[in-house]
Design an enzyme around this catalytic site. Sequence first.
Site, short mmCIF file in Angstrom:
data_model
loop_
_atom_site.label_atom_id
_atom_site.label_comp_id
_atom_site.label_asym_id
_atom_site.label_seq_id
_atom_site.Cartn_x
_atom_site.Cartn_y
_atom_site.Cartn_z
N LEU A 37 0.87 -1.18 0.00
CA LEU A 37 0.00 0.00 0.00
C LEU A 37 0.90 1.23 0.00
O LEU A 37 1.97 1.22 0.62
CB LEU A 37 -0.89 0.03 1.24
CG LEU A 37 -1.94 -1.08 1.39
CD1 LEU A 37 -2.71 -0.89 2.69
CD2 LEU A 37 -2.89 -1.07 0.21
N ASP A 38 0.48 2.29 -0.67
CA ASP A 38 1.25 3.53 -0.66
C ASP A 38 1.40 4.03 0.78
O ASP A 38 0.55 3.77 1.64
CB ASP A 38 0.57 4.60 -1.51
CG ASP A 38 0.70 4.32 -3.00
OD1 ASP A 38 1.51 3.44 -3.35
OD2 ASP A 38 0.01 4.97 -3.79
N ARG A 39 2.45 4.80 0.99
CA ARG A 39 2.74 5.30 2.33
C ARG A 39 1.55 6.07 2.93
O ARG A 39 1.24 5.93 4.12
CB ARG A 39 3.97 6.21 2.28
CG ARG A 39 4.36 6.81 3.61
CD ARG A 39 5.66 7.59 3.50
NE ARG A 39 5.55 8.69 2.56
CZ ARG A 39 5.11 9.90 2.90
NH1 ARG A 39 4.71 10.16 4.13
NH2 ARG A 39 5.05 10.86 1.99
N ARG A 91 -4.66 8.00 -8.23
CA ARG A 91 -4.51 9.45 -8.19
C ARG A 91 -4.46 10.04 -9.61
O ARG A 91 -5.12 11.05 -9.90
CB ARG A 91 -3.21 9.81 -7.45
CG ARG A 91 -3.21 9.46 -5.98
CD ARG A 91 -1.88 9.88 -5.35
NE ARG A 91 -1.83 9.64 -3.93
CZ ARG A 91 -1.46 8.50 -3.37
NH1 ARG A 91 -1.10 7.48 -4.15
NH2 ARG A 91 -1.44 8.35 -2.06
#
Length: 423
Positions: free
Chosen positions: A298-300, A398
Amino acid sequence: MQAPWLFFTPTLPIPHHHHNGGTKPGTSGGHGHGLIPLTMSPGPPLLSAPPGTHFGAFGPPPTHHHHPSQLLLAAAAAAAYGQQCASLLHQHPRQTMSNGNFHLKMDDGGLICPVKRKSVGEEPEHAVSREIKKAKLETKALKAKRPGFTDERYNETSYYVENGLRKVYPYYFTFTTFTKGRWVGEKILDVFAREFRAHPVEEYERCIKSGTLTVNYTKVDTDYRLKHNDLLANIVHRHEVPVTSDPIEVVYQDEDLVVVNKPASIPVHPCGRYRHNTVVFILAKEHQLKNLRTIHRLDRLTSGLLLFGRSPKKAREMEHQIRNRLVQKEYVCRVEGDFPEGEVECVEPIEVVSYKIGVCKVSKDGKDCRTIFKKLSFNGKTSVVIARPRTGRMHQIRVHLQFLGKFFFIFSNFHLLETRQTR
C-alpha cells in the site's frame, strides 16, 4: 631469561571534580589523561621500548580512591600487576596483552601509563567498518534469496514518540542496491544526482571521493560507468523521517498469514528515507513478527488492510492470486468536487515522468491501465468514491482521478473484498 631489575612504575588517575561532581579529564599537568605518575621502586630504567609503544594491560588502578593510604595500596596492587605484565612482555615481546578496555602506553618520559581505549561507538571510522561488514553479510543473504533482517539490524536504534509522531534516533547505515537496467553504462555520479533526492549532487560527489560511496565495496572515481550486477553501497549517518505514532493493529494471525491495519503515513517496507519507521520493522520490533514476506503493498499515505505471508508456500499462493486478479481490491477515496454519478471507467495509459520524485501522468507512451470508479456520497464539497484498480501502476488511482475531472485526491482506505480460490 627474565631480567631481575624489571620493574613497573604505575600511573594513577587522580580525579579532578567540578562543582557538579563530574570528573574533569586531562587536568593533571604534563602527563595528560588526568594521570599522575607514582614511582614505587628505585632501579634501572623500565621496560626498554621506544616512546609511543603500546602494550597490553591487566587493568588500571581504581579511579575512586582519594585517601593517600588508599592510593598507596592501589599503587602497590598496580605494581604487582605491572611486574607480571612486564615479565610476560619480556618473554613474549611480539605479543600484546589486553583486557579489552585498557592498554599500556610509554610516554616521552619513559613512564608506562595505562590509557583507556575509546569505545567503538565513539569512532566514526569503526562504525563505517562495522557497517561494511554488515552490508556484505546482507548482500550474501540477498543473493541467496533469504528474506528478512538480523536482530542486530532491528536493534541498531530505537523509537521515541513526540507530539503524536513516531521518531527514530539517528544511526549509521549502509544503503545498498544493485545496478538497475536503466543505469547501466551511466556515470555513477549522474545516476545518484538523478535518482536519489535525499542529498544534493555535491554531497554524493564528496561521498564517492572519500570512499563511503562504493561499487562492489571498492572505491571508484566519479566518472565510473556502472555495469550489470554492480552493487552500490553508501554509508551514512541516517536521520529518518517521522511517521504517525498510531499503533499498527494485528487484525488476523495464524501460522501462515498475518493481516494488519496499516495507518496512513507509514511505508510498508524499507525504502528511500524510511527503514525503522516501516510496517515491517515495527511489527518485528514491537510484535515480534519477523521475517514476514510481503504479498502486496500500500502507498505510504494509504491506510487499510495489509497481508504478509509467514511461510514461503502461503506467500507464493497469495502472490499468485493477486497477480492473476483472483483477489478483488477496493479503495475508498475522498476527493474534492462532485464526482459523476454511476460507474466510471478510466483506461488511460500511465507514464512515469520521474522515478526520483515519483511523478506520473497520463500519456500515450505509458503502460496500459484500467480503473473503475463509483461515487458513494457527496456532502456539498467532497465526494466519497470507490476505486477498483484492474492493473497496478504507480499512483494509478490518483492519476486517473486527476485525468477524469481534476479531482483532488484527499485520502484512501484499502480493503480486500473477496478471494476466489483456484482449482
